[in-house]
Design an enzyme around this catalytic site. Sequence first.
Site, PDB file in Angstrom:
ATOM      1  N   GLU A 340       0.839  -1.202   0.000  1.00  0.00           N
ATOM      2  CA  GLU A 340       0.000   0.000   0.000  1.00  0.00           C
ATOM      3  C   GLU A 340       0.881   1.263   0.000  1.00  0.00           C
ATOM      4  O   GLU A 340       0.493   2.308  -0.489  1.00  0.00           O
ATOM      5  CB  GLU A 340      -0.965   0.009   1.203  1.00  0.00           C
ATOM      6  N   HIS A 371       6.211 -27.274   3.423  1.00  0.00           N
ATOM      7  CA  HIS A 371       5.423 -28.422   2.956  1.00  0.00           C
ATOM      8  C   HIS A 371       4.332 -27.978   1.996  1.00  0.00           C
ATOM      9  O   HIS A 371       3.339 -28.690   1.793  1.00  0.00           O
ATOM     10  CB  HIS A 371       4.844 -29.171   4.154  1.00  0.00           C
ATOM     11  N   LYS A 480     -13.943   1.631  -3.818  1.00  0.00           N
ATOM     12  CA  LYS A 480     -14.918   2.070  -2.804  1.00  0.00           C
ATOM     13  C   LYS A 480     -16.088   2.796  -3.473  1.00  0.00           C
ATOM     14  O   LYS A 480     -17.258   2.561  -3.165  1.00  0.00           O
ATOM     15  CB  LYS A 480     -14.261   3.026  -1.806  1.00  0.00           C
TER      16      LYS A 480
HETATM   17  O1  F6P Z   1      -8.907   1.417   2.168  1.00  0.00           O
HETATM   18  C1  F6P Z   1      -7.585   1.512   2.615  1.00  0.00           C
HETATM   19  C2  F6P Z   1      -7.502   2.125   3.973  1.00  0.00           C
HETATM   20  O2  F6P Z   1      -7.706   3.478   3.881  1.00  0.00           O
HETATM   21  C3  F6P Z   1      -6.168   1.830   4.645  1.00  0.00           C
HETATM   22  O3  F6P Z   1      -5.170   2.680   4.240  1.00  0.00           O
HETATM   23  C4  F6P Z   1      -6.546   1.928   6.074  1.00  0.00           C
HETATM   24  O4  F6P Z   1      -5.599   1.328   6.914  1.00  0.00           O
HETATM   25  C5  F6P Z   1      -7.872   1.220   6.070  1.00  0.00           C
HETATM   26  O5  F6P Z   1      -8.474   1.584   4.850  1.00  0.00           O
HETATM   27  C6  F6P Z   1      -8.785   1.549   7.207  1.00  0.00           C
HETATM   28  O6  F6P Z   1      -9.060   2.899   7.281  1.00  0.00           O
HETATM   29  P1  F6P Z   1      -9.704   3.524   8.578  1.00  0.00           P
HETATM   30  O7  F6P Z   1      -8.787   3.259   9.723  1.00  0.00           O
HETATM   31  O8  F6P Z   1      -9.867   4.977   8.291  1.00  0.00           O
HETATM   32  O9  F6P Z   1     -11.034   2.847   8.804  1.00  0.00           O
END
Ligand code: F6P
Length: 510
Positions: A340, A371, A480
């Site tokens: 990431e 294994h 998203k």
């Molecule tokens: O979708 C990725 C992300 O933004 C990560 O970088 C982050 O760790 C995770 O989602 C959770 O985000 P949050 O802590 O804001 O819920």
Amino acid sequence: MRCDQTAAWKALQAHADTFKSFDLRSAFEQDPQRVSRLSVSAPHVLADLSKNHTDPVTEALLIELARQTGLAAHRDAMFRGEPINNTENRAVMHWLLRQPEATQSGELVAPLQQVHDTLEPMLAFAEQVRADAQITDVVNIGIGGSDLGPQMAVLALHDFVTPGKRFHFVSNVDGHELAGVLQGLKAEKTLFLIASKTFTTLDTMTNARSALAWFRAQGGTDVARHFAALTTNVAAANEFGITTTFGFWDWVGGRYSLWSAIGLPVAMAIGAQGFRDLLAGAHAMDQHFQSAPLEANLPVRMGLLDVWYRNFMHYTSRSIAPYHSALRRVPAYLQQLEMESNGKRVDRNGHALPYDTAPVLWGEPGTNGQHAYFQMLHQGTDVVPVEFIAVKKPTHSLKDHHELLLANVIAQAQALMLGQADQGGHKHFPGNRPSTFLLLDELTPASLGALIALQEHRVFVSGSIWGINSFDQWGVELGKVLAKDIHARIVTGNMSGLDASTAALLNKVR
Ligand code: F6P
């Protein structure tokens, strides 16, 4: 200067061309000092880099590359609190979370004070819950950095976890996960920690709403006692109905947030002193990263090796092999940390890069991997550098096990390197396969802290050389947005304007 425009990069390219005939076995024969030259000590971690595909010329050129790309200046900018996360105009200061009180001057005095003003109540709350025999189950609801860090650390430090409490981690929006955990719980004995930096993440909010509904349906009323939020967005947590909150700041990246309030389950599991030890181990690694000369600086050496392997040896992945079952979530944790952070195709200014960046990280604890997929590591057509992590002293007293475990990890590194000649073909091991060996004396909160900070900084190093912003993650956003749109379509059945493949799938699941 962009890395591929430096003289060192060009020299590394020329060197890589002559490197095709490099063989680890002859490298050891020719250089009796190879092991000592390539053994690097850092706080709590000893690294044997000698079984890697490098020679003294590579090593010198990589250090030159670090100099010519301004690595040290970039590192120092991070430690001065400059907004090196340029696409979000934020400082990158997870390291400040592990600094002892009153060690900063100037502009960082105030944030460090805030860190300690938050840490103390958080640790006091952790101790209060530890002493509260009525609470038997702690459920952390969070995803990504709000899940992987605390989950990995609670598992890793299992031997330091005070008995009497169970820790559960629910991350996935898949209701099977939450439903499975809730099945065994009683509302009056459960504490939910809603961990979300932004407090907007769909997966976490959906799970949090369902947990709250379940709590109420079970007759629970005291939300202040049974729900706490760990977030930078305290207002959103309050609006959600949670008044017990522990905050942190936008200068802590999600995947770097283990050291903040997101670490609360860890503090509850191992206690306030254990959490302080975790921070202290990481701080010791921060100091090493800041002050050790580049040649003796372990995060620098490992990050540079990552660049060499990716851009000059063209290895596409790295396998993580922790030979300690408590470290079983470390590969998943490192996947987020590195992929990431450095899985980017543009530079800090948004210009497309002509060279490769983050490799694929993958792995399982040894000896399980042996294994399963180690066949491919030994005899497959791809060369995959392996990163072994071993712990010298066990905490159990079962006879023979640990010697066997250590024998296996050392034997694997040896077998990868030496190989085995066989005329028949099938039993032929080519050998000359690279690996790094990280050795901890013991697995403790302090050594885990150091190991994780080492990984954070090595990711910083390769990201810095590549000239990318390792601290944003725009690549997760599109999915998203589209999930929202598709969710609406699943509900309404409206397929208008959809591509044929997506529409067909939607029709199948409706
Ligand atoms: O979708 C990725 C992300 O933004 C990560 O970088 C982050 O760790 C995770 O989602 C959770 O985000 P949050 O802590 O804001 O819920």
